[in-house]
Scaffold this motif. Structure first.
Motif: not given
Length: 195
Positions: A109, A136, A139, A141, A143, A150, A161, A177, A181
């Motif tokens: 991100i 953000f 971070k 995209l 996990d 996220i 993430n 969130q 997502n």
């Protein structure tokens, strides 16, 4: 008197309608340029924003109406290529709209911005603040297990993430969130035909 007032309101709406629409479009362009990292004068009039946007941003739309914004970087290499994805969905008190920018490799991100929200000032309304949005940047995209999305929760910044939720605004954080997502999932899974 009622008929005259009604007529005046109708005329005023017809006269100001196009200007209101142009201002809303310029504000949206302002946020796309900002999230893509493209500089512009802060008090630039709508016509100047439209010119900058048209010169530097490519609008890509798939057959199913999926839209994203691509910036190919600056010629001198000082600004890197980037993609902006629209965000839209429900918030706690009204719709939340914004943009998420990602690297072209769809791994990291670059930024996030919100241009429409009706969340509680001082609580959920903080989603538009610099301190929240800046979390953000950089971070992932996905996990650690490779699942797209996220994570926004208290202490969430420790995850690759994840970002910290807004204290006292759990429902807004959950809604943000979900909206983020949905955009990430659309880009990673549904937007593959966009190049």
């Amino acid at each position: 008197i009622g008929a005259v007032c009604g007529l005046l309101l109708t005329v005023a709406g017809a006269v100001t309608g196009p200007r209101k629409q142009a201002n809303a479009q310029a504000e949206e362009m302002r946020h796309v340029l900002r999230v893509l990292g493209i500089g512009f004068p802060e008090k630039a009039p709508a016509a100047e924003l439209v010119d900058i946007f048209q010169r530097m941003v490519k609008v890509e739309e798939s057959e199913d109406g999926y839209v994203r914004y691509r910036f190919d970087g600056s010629a001198d290499g000082s600004l890197l290529p980037c993609i902006a994805l629209p965000l839209a969905g429900p918030g706690l008190w009204g719709p939340i709209k914004g943009f998420l920018s990602v690297d072209p490799d769809l791994r990291t991100i670059r930024g996030v911005t919100f241009h429409e929200q009706e969340e509680t000032p001082g609580l959920g309304g903080e989603i538009g603040s610099e301190w929240f949005c800046s979390q953000f940047e950089g971070k992932a995209l996905r996990d650690e297990a490779g699942k797209p999305g996220i994570l926004i929760q208290p202490g969430g910044a420790a995850a690759a993430n994840g970002v910290d939720a807004i204290t006292g605004a759990t429902m807004t954080s959950t809604k943000v969130q979900a909206n983020l997502n949905a955009a990430i999932k659309q880009e990673l899974e549904g937007g593959k035909d966009n190049g």
